[in-house]
Write an enzyme that holds these catalytic residues in place. Structure first.
Site, PDB file in Angstrom:
ATOM      1  N   GLY A   1      -1.533  -3.999 -54.644  1.00 57.24           N
ATOM      2  CA  GLY A   1      -1.552  -3.770 -56.083  1.00 57.24           C
ATOM      3  C   GLY A   1      -2.054  -5.006 -56.810  1.00 57.24           C
TER       4      GLY A   1
ATOM      5  CE  LYS B   1      -6.570   1.772 -43.509  1.00 55.14           C
ATOM      6  NZ  LYS B   1      -6.102   1.215 -44.785  1.00 55.14           N
TER       7      LYS B   1
ATOM      8  CG  ASN C   1       0.451  -0.121 -38.506  1.00 56.82           C
ATOM      9  OD1 ASN C   1      -0.648  -0.512 -38.136  1.00 56.82           O
ATOM     10  ND2 ASN C   1       0.896  -0.323 -39.724  1.00 56.82           N
TER      11      ASN C   1
HETATM   12  P1  NAD Z   1       3.819  -4.617 -50.384  1.00 62.13           P
HETATM   13  O1  NAD Z   1       5.012  -4.549 -49.522  1.00 62.13           O
HETATM   14  O2  NAD Z   1       3.132  -5.939 -50.521  1.00 62.13           O
HETATM   15  O3  NAD Z   1       4.195  -4.131 -51.862  1.00 62.13           O
HETATM   16  C1  NAD Z   1       4.725  -2.845 -52.090  1.00 62.13           C
HETATM   17  C2  NAD Z   1       5.910  -2.957 -53.038  1.00 62.13           C
HETATM   18  O4  NAD Z   1       6.987  -3.636 -52.381  1.00 62.13           O
HETATM   19  C3  NAD Z   1       5.616  -3.756 -54.318  1.00 62.13           C
HETATM   20  O5  NAD Z   1       6.270  -3.111 -55.380  1.00 62.13           O
HETATM   21  C4  NAD Z   1       6.244  -5.101 -54.041  1.00 62.13           C
HETATM   22  O6  NAD Z   1       6.661  -5.774 -55.222  1.00 62.13           O
HETATM   23  C5  NAD Z   1       7.445  -4.721 -53.190  1.00 62.13           C
HETATM   24  N1  NAD Z   1       7.871  -5.828 -52.325  1.00 62.13           N
HETATM   25  C6  NAD Z   1       7.084  -6.602 -51.538  1.00 62.13           C
HETATM   26  N2  NAD Z   1       7.842  -7.533 -50.900  1.00 62.13           N
HETATM   27  C7  NAD Z   1       9.121  -7.325 -51.298  1.00 62.13           C
HETATM   28  C8  NAD Z   1      10.358  -7.956 -51.007  1.00 62.13           C
HETATM   29  N3  NAD Z   1      10.432  -8.994 -50.168  1.00 62.13           N
HETATM   30  N4  NAD Z   1      11.473  -7.499 -51.607  1.00 62.13           N
HETATM   31  C9  NAD Z   1      11.417  -6.444 -52.460  1.00 62.13           C
HETATM   32  N5  NAD Z   1      10.273  -5.797 -52.783  1.00 62.13           N
HETATM   33  C10 NAD Z   1       9.139  -6.229 -52.206  1.00 62.13           C
HETATM   34  O7  NAD Z   1       2.826  -3.487 -49.898  1.00 62.13           O
HETATM   35  P2  NAD Z   1       1.237  -3.551 -49.705  1.00 62.13           P
HETATM   36  O8  NAD Z   1       0.933  -4.335 -48.491  1.00 62.13           O
HETATM   37  O9  NAD Z   1       0.627  -3.903 -51.003  1.00 62.13           O
HETATM   38  O10 NAD Z   1       0.939  -2.033 -49.333  1.00 62.13           O
HETATM   39  C11 NAD Z   1       0.855  -1.003 -50.326  1.00 62.13           C
HETATM   40  C12 NAD Z   1       0.211   0.210 -49.678  1.00 62.13           C
HETATM   41  O11 NAD Z   1      -1.136  -0.127 -49.283  1.00 62.13           O
HETATM   42  C13 NAD Z   1       0.891   0.683 -48.389  1.00 62.13           C
HETATM   43  O12 NAD Z   1       0.774   2.071 -48.268  1.00 62.13           O
HETATM   44  C14 NAD Z   1       0.086   0.017 -47.285  1.00 62.13           C
HETATM   45  O13 NAD Z   1       0.179   0.681 -46.055  1.00 62.13           O
HETATM   46  C15 NAD Z   1      -1.302   0.115 -47.885  1.00 62.13           C
HETATM   47  N6  NAD Z   1      -2.268  -0.870 -47.380  1.00 62.13           N
HETATM   48  C16 NAD Z   1      -1.917  -2.171 -47.253  1.00 62.13           C
HETATM   49  C17 NAD Z   1      -2.871  -3.081 -46.795  1.00 62.13           C
HETATM   50  C18 NAD Z   1      -2.551  -4.554 -46.697  1.00 62.13           C
HETATM   51  O14 NAD Z   1      -3.370  -5.310 -46.149  1.00 62.13           O
HETATM   52  N7  NAD Z   1      -1.444  -5.037 -47.232  1.00 62.13           N
HETATM   53  C19 NAD Z   1      -4.159  -2.639 -46.467  1.00 62.13           C
HETATM   54  C20 NAD Z   1      -4.475  -1.282 -46.638  1.00 62.13           C
HETATM   55  C21 NAD Z   1      -3.513  -0.398 -47.099  1.00 62.13           C
END
Ligand code: NAD
Length: 312
Positions: A12, A188, A196
């Protein structure tokens, strides 16, 4: 474009930052209070391909949703799959008949959830090969390149989907309009449903998984389950191509990488997205009368491990 990003985690934040730098009006909504506090205090801070970048972006918690002023043209969802329902229950007030929602989450079947909140012709689905990682509240590391493929879920959304492709492209997100994004999403998911879940259970990286005895047969069996269930949804997955695609990672430049499910489960004791990957194949398989013993076992083992580590 006026854009609200739901979930200011790694991905995000990447999309919000790149779209903001390209001149779009971006607002964040996030459920992690420490993250909200950090972004409000110091801005969103990114290591952006080696450059330190800060962006002052408005951010709200789901409980503060009524403080968001004008409605967005586009909502991009980047929660984890297991946070989708809670987030959308909370943000219902910012979704009106004009709002489009784009889902780029990993996993399958998100449209089943999103259809409860947004009309089909305002729903866009896609995948992204961009990556991102959080290094703490308000801090992300964004390295490398990626792309986005997206498509409208119902025919009427096509014009807007194409506008989004243009806006994303202008922001350097390398977007393309897909004629069959559902295939790309399932392909994917096959990668996530093999690498995973197995790396998380075996606590190994991708290269190490590739050297385990019997891995070829296991990958092919898991992919065959995705294909058998997908066939009931009109998809003809090319199993041989998908197997080659997955196996190629064992000796690629990501061989040292520990997939996100390993990081969520083993390192951070967070709930995984298993229910929306192998778990969805298992659930849909039961619905269609298709046996999916490998996906069922993988889902149950990950869920057991989540319980053992008290994953949140
Ligand atoms: P993320 O875990 O970084 O974030 C998702 C949510 O979790 C956010 O609201 C964030 O604030 C919260 N969060 C993160 N760490 C936290 C913690 N320690 N405590 C409490 N809340 C926490 O998720 P992401 O990696 O951005 O993934 C989002 C989506 O995108 C998922 O479906 C993932 O599979 C997909 N995706 C991720 C990647 C990648 O490289 N990260 C790549 C392609 C697709």
């Amino acid at each position: 474009m006026k854009i609200t990003v739901l979930g200011a985690g790694g991905m995000g934040s990447r999309f919000a930052l790149m779209l903001h730098r390209a001149g779009n009006e971006v607002t964040l909504v996030d459920g992690w209070q420490a993250n909200i506090d950090a972004i409000r205090k110091d801005g969103l801070q990114a290591d952006f391909n080696g450059e330190r970048v800060t962006a002052k972006l408005p951010i709200y918690s789901p409980a503060e949703i009524d403080r968001i002023g004008d409605q967005a043209d586009l909502i991009i969802v980047f929660t984890k799959s297991n946070q989708l329902t809670t987030m959308f229950d909370a943000v219902r007030p910012i979704i009106n008949a004009e709002t489009y929602v784009l889902c780029l989450l990993n996993g399958i079947g998100h449209e089943d959830v999103l259809e409860k909140y947004v009309a089909k012709d305002h729903l866009l689905l896609g995948i992204t090969m961009w990556t991102a990682g959080m290094t703490g509240p308000g801090h992300v590391t964004l390295v490398g390149n990626g792309n986005v493929e997206l498509q409208n879920f119902a025919p009427a959304g096509k014009n807007f989907a194409q506008q989004v492709v243009q806006v994303f492209d202008d922001a350097g997100l390398n977007a393309t309009y897909s004629d069959n994004v559902k295939y790309a999403i399932w392909r994917k998911a096959c990668v996530n449903g093999t690498l995973n879940s197995l790396c998380a259970l075996l606590a190994c990286n991708i290269g190490e998984l590739g050297k385990t005895h019997g891995i070829e047969g296991l990958l092919k069996a898991i992919i065959a389950e995705f294909a058998a269930v997908g066939a009931h949804e009109g998809l003809q997955l090319d199993q041989a191509e998908i197997y080659q695609h997955v196996a190629a990672t064992f000796t690629s430049d990501i061989a040292d990488h520990y997939p996100s499910m390993y990081q969520d489960l083993v390192i951070n004791h967070r709930k995984t997205e298993i229910d929306f990957i192998n778990g969805t194949v298992w659930r849909k398989g039961e619905q269609y009368g298709v046996p999916t013993p490998d996906c069922q076992l993988l889902t149950q083992l990950i869920q057991m491990k989540e319980a053992l580590v008290k994953a949140k």
